[in-house]
Design a protein around this motif. Structure first.
Motif, PDB file in Angstrom:
ATOM      1  N   PRO A 215       0.840  -1.201   0.000  1.00 49.66           N
ATOM      2  CA  PRO A 215       0.000   0.000   0.000  1.00 49.66           C
ATOM      3  C   PRO A 215       0.879   1.257   0.000  1.00 49.66           C
ATOM      4  CG  PRO A 215      -0.745  -1.572   1.652  1.00 49.66           C
ATOM      5  CD  PRO A 215       0.537  -2.104   1.114  1.00 49.66           C
ATOM      6  N   PRO A 216       0.416   2.344  -0.627  1.00 50.65           N
ATOM      7  CA  PRO A 216       1.269   3.531  -0.833  1.00 50.65           C
ATOM      8  C   PRO A 216       1.919   4.092   0.430  1.00 50.65           C
ATOM      9  CG  PRO A 216      -0.758   3.722  -2.094  1.00 50.65           C
ATOM     10  CD  PRO A 216      -0.898   2.487  -1.267  1.00 50.65           C
ATOM     11  N   ALA A 217       1.205   4.199   1.539  1.00 53.32           N
ATOM     12  CA  ALA A 217       1.790   4.778   2.752  1.00 53.32           C
ATOM     13  C   ALA A 217       2.914   3.882   3.278  1.00 53.32           C
ATOM     14  CB  ALA A 217       0.729   4.977   3.829  1.00 53.32           C
ATOM     15  N   ARG A 218       2.687   2.571   3.232  1.00 53.90           N
ATOM     16  CA  ARG A 218       3.708   1.612   3.665  1.00 53.90           C
ATOM     17  C   ARG A 218       4.927   1.685   2.747  1.00 53.90           C
ATOM     18  NH1 ARG A 218       3.048  -3.385   6.263  1.00 53.90           N
ATOM     19  NH2 ARG A 218       1.821  -2.064   7.643  1.00 53.90           N
ATOM     20  N   ALA A 219       4.639   1.758   1.442  1.00 53.07           N
ATOM     21  CA  ALA A 219       5.736   1.805   0.463  1.00 53.07           C
ATOM     22  C   ALA A 219       6.575   3.069   0.659  1.00 53.07           C
ATOM     23  CB  ALA A 219       5.174   1.739  -0.961  1.00 53.07           C
ATOM     24  N   ALA A 220       5.911   4.193   0.871  1.00 51.16           N
ATOM     25  CA  ALA A 220       6.637   5.451   1.062  1.00 51.16           C
ATOM     26  C   ALA A 220       7.487   5.387   2.328  1.00 51.16           C
ATOM     27  CB  ALA A 220       5.651   6.613   1.153  1.00 51.16           C
ATOM     28  N   ALA A 221       6.960   4.759   3.370  1.00 53.88           N
ATOM     29  CA  ALA A 221       7.713   4.634   4.622  1.00 53.88           C
ATOM     30  C   ALA A 221       8.942   3.749   4.431  1.00 53.88           C
ATOM     31  CB  ALA A 221       6.814   4.081   5.729  1.00 53.88           C
ATOM     32  N   CYS A 222       8.773   2.651   3.704  1.00 51.20           N
ATOM     33  CA  CYS A 222       9.920   1.768   3.421  1.00 51.20           C
ATOM     34  C   CYS A 222      11.011   2.558   2.694  1.00 51.20           C
ATOM     35  CB  CYS A 222       9.490   0.581   2.552  1.00 51.20           C
ATOM     36  SG  CYS A 222       8.496  -0.650   3.430  1.00 51.20           S
ATOM     37  N   ARG A 223      10.594   3.346   1.693  1.00 50.61           N
ATOM     38  CA  ARG A 223      11.587   4.111   0.917  1.00 50.61           C
ATOM     39  C   ARG A 223      12.273   5.158   1.800  1.00 50.61           C
ATOM     40  NH1 ARG A 223       7.396   3.734  -3.331  1.00 50.61           N
ATOM     41  NH2 ARG A 223       8.110   2.021  -4.681  1.00 50.61           N
ATOM     42  N   LYS A 224      11.508   5.754   2.700  1.00 51.39           N
ATOM     43  CA  LYS A 224      12.086   6.753   3.605  1.00 51.39           C
ATOM     44  C   LYS A 224      13.140   6.100   4.521  1.00 51.39           C
ATOM     45  CE  LYS A 224       9.098   9.929   4.143  1.00 51.39           C
ATOM     46  NZ  LYS A 224       7.798  10.530   4.466  1.00 51.39           N
ATOM     47  N   ILE A 225      12.843   4.915   4.963  1.00 52.50           N
ATOM     48  CA  ILE A 225      13.772   4.212   5.866  1.00 52.50           C
ATOM     49  C   ILE A 225      15.043   3.791   5.136  1.00 52.50           C
ATOM     50  CG2 ILE A 225      14.060   1.994   7.093  1.00 52.50           C
ATOM     51  CD1 ILE A 225      11.141   2.497   8.152  1.00 52.50           C
ATOM     52  N   THR A 226      14.897   3.156   3.985  1.00 47.77           N
ATOM     53  CA  THR A 226      16.106   2.701   3.271  1.00 47.77           C
ATOM     54  C   THR A 226      16.911   3.901   2.786  1.00 47.77           C
ATOM     55  OG1 THR A 226      14.829   2.410   1.224  1.00 47.77           O
ATOM     56  CG2 THR A 226      15.147   0.465   2.604  1.00 47.77           C
TER      57      THR A 226
END
Lengths: 351, 351
Positions: A215-226
């Motif tokens: 889901p977009p919010a989860r995906a954006a958070a993953c990208r922010k973390i990496t």
């Protein structure tokens, strides 16, 4: 418990003297097991390798924006840092922004991993405070999350605390498991920790590195973390630490996070193995916990070498970590060597 | 390298987190393999577990009488001592009697194992000298042997040196092997070390503890060595060390000698398991080298417990070494435990 196979040997003269056992799993972000060694269904704790996922629900809920956290601070929330003054300053900054203090941390204390800092404190008769603990960033993030969702900041490490429940559910989802399939234990820092099959953790790392199907919010958070971890690798570990050295060389394409007791997670972002290569999650465990602190990084380098994730120059730069190293005695004579002993990885053909 | 099986597990919560692998062999003095776990033919180095045999040809040749050595000094020649001032004084005494000096030792240097002594030296800015090295007694014995047989005291650690040749031949005989069947490597202290099958080393320990079938001079030397080690266990190890604690409790019936990299030899003298019980040689290896320094002593206690070599009072006195121990985190919470995982020993029925 016989899920493990020999992964690293140490010789003396012409004879193998010691053998570390281990198991390895490599998955893509759809959960395909591309390669394994030993039993990929071996269940054990991720320990600090779980930290990016312990940060994930906080970042996904908008914690970074809510508190105006920098990428350096986000990286520290995912860290097993070395307890330098710089690390302590970043932890304190997160705490200020979140309206909590070092005294709220329930991680306990240990001397800083950074030898010079530890010796300086000792010489000054200064006891290490919780911010020197390698997990102080993670705990600061958990406290900030509690603040943000209006949960109590006391007892935030209790498995039933809303912060820990959100973390458990998010981690389980990343692993493709139900929360009930995640075994719990208490980590060295007193936070709940998670035991899952190696292949499930490898899937979680692959998804972290290519979250496009999430889901977009989860995906954006993953990208922010990496992005934070790879932009500030010195925050995630410290001087001379393997994760830091590897992520520095990885050009934003490699995420690396060690855990206690010989656990290691490595995520390859899309393109890390060349144009068009998919994200991979690589997870392994040195069964005995690798208290020698030699086998894990050597095995990690060997996996990346076999996958073609590192070129000759990068391998040279990592040579002090492995894959082979000489063994010297008290008179500095070379008496043997250490080297990985697992079979050639054929995952490369499948990716 | 898959000669090893799980021997020691560490849990977190309800889940096994880490596993040490190992192999065990128990023999009598005729070479009968009474019990084994993992492959008893696993070949690896004895390291300091070889020390009684490295002392043997010297004692057999009359070295103790020749130099007027005390039993304490003989024990130190078989020791991996802790480098206390007392150990250093005994090493220096051997050297004086043999007409050599600390400067002749080729063992190199390391900080004393005894923490208080190490800290005291450090605080005083005093560099450890060779006599602080855990092997300084062994090296002093080798130098004394060289003196006695008129061999050079320079390069006495060379495998071709007469002292090392005598040691190799004696050790091989005790193992029931030809010297050519003993693989050589250089020890941490630069002396030659020996790799043989576990069962061969177990035979050597059984013969050491019941040498009645050996030639008289050899048998007398074995008895002199085991008597010295069991009479002065604090010389063989030091404060808080497992070998020392076990031999203190053993009432002269148990010989215990650890080696580096997770190796352990234990010899039970006749009667150790009750009136009329035969001598046993017990040898095992923690495959990974047990850098955690927890698995080896725990496995040793468990083997002795299962064999019935220790009663409840003795087991209580050894409880800090195992067989089970709790695992605590940085906040001193118990988060798991460690325990041996090998099957019940059936050697008792055969002895």
């Amino acid at each position: 418990m016989s899920d493990y196979l020999p992964v690293f040997a140490l010789t003396r003269g012409e004879t193998v003297e010691s053998v570390h056992f281990g198991a390895i799993a490599i998955c893509d972000n759809r959960g395909n097991l591309l390669w394994h060694y030993g039993n990929p269904d071996t269940i054990t704790f991720l320990r600090s390798t779980a930290k990016p996922f312990q940060a994930l629900p906080f970042v996904e809920a908008g914690g970074v924006e809510h508190f105006g956290l920098t990428a350096r601070e986000t990286a520290l929330i995912c860290a097993s840092h070395s307890g330098t003054d710089e690390h302590v300053a970043v932890a304190a900054s997160i705490q200020r922004k979140a309206g909590v203090t070092e005294d709220d941390l329930l991680c306990g204390t240990h001397p800083p991993y950074h030898q010079e800092t530890a010796e300086r404190l000792k010489a000054a008769g200064e006891e290490p405070t919780p911010n020197r603990h390698n997990c102080s960033g993670k705990h600061s993030g958990m406290l900030a999350f509690a603040r943000m969702i209006g949960a109590p900041t006391a007892d935030y490490v209790n498995p039933s605390h809303p912060v820990q429940q959100r973390i458990l559910h998010t981690f389980a989802e990343m692993c493709g498991l139900a929360p009930s399939q995640v075994a719990l234990g208490t980590d060295g820092c007193s936070a709940p920790n998670f035991a899952v099959p190696l292949r499930s953790a490898a899937l979680a790392y692959a998804r972290l590195c290519d979250p496009s199907a999430l889901p977009p919010a989860r995906a954006a958070a993953c990208r922010k973390i990496t992005a934070a971890m790879t932009a500030y690798p010195e925050m995630v570990g410290g001087p001379g630490r393997f994760d830091t050295a590897l992520m520095r060389l990885g050009g934003g394409k490699i995420v690396s996070k060690a855990g206690a007791e010989g656990y290691q997670g490595i995520g390859l972002l899309p393109g890390a193995l060349g144009s068009g290569s998919p994200a991979l999650g690589i997870v392994f465990k040195i069964s005995d916990g690798d208290a020698r602190k030699k086998a894990r990084s050597a095995v990690a380098v060997e996996i990346l070498r076999q996958l073609g994730a590192l070129d000759e120059t990068q391998l040279q730069a990592l040579a002090s970590f492995g894959p082979r190293f000489p063994i010297h005695n008290w008179r500095k004579l070379q008496v043997g060597e250490g080297y990985p002993v697992f079979a050639e990885i054929d995952a490369r053909e499948q990716v």
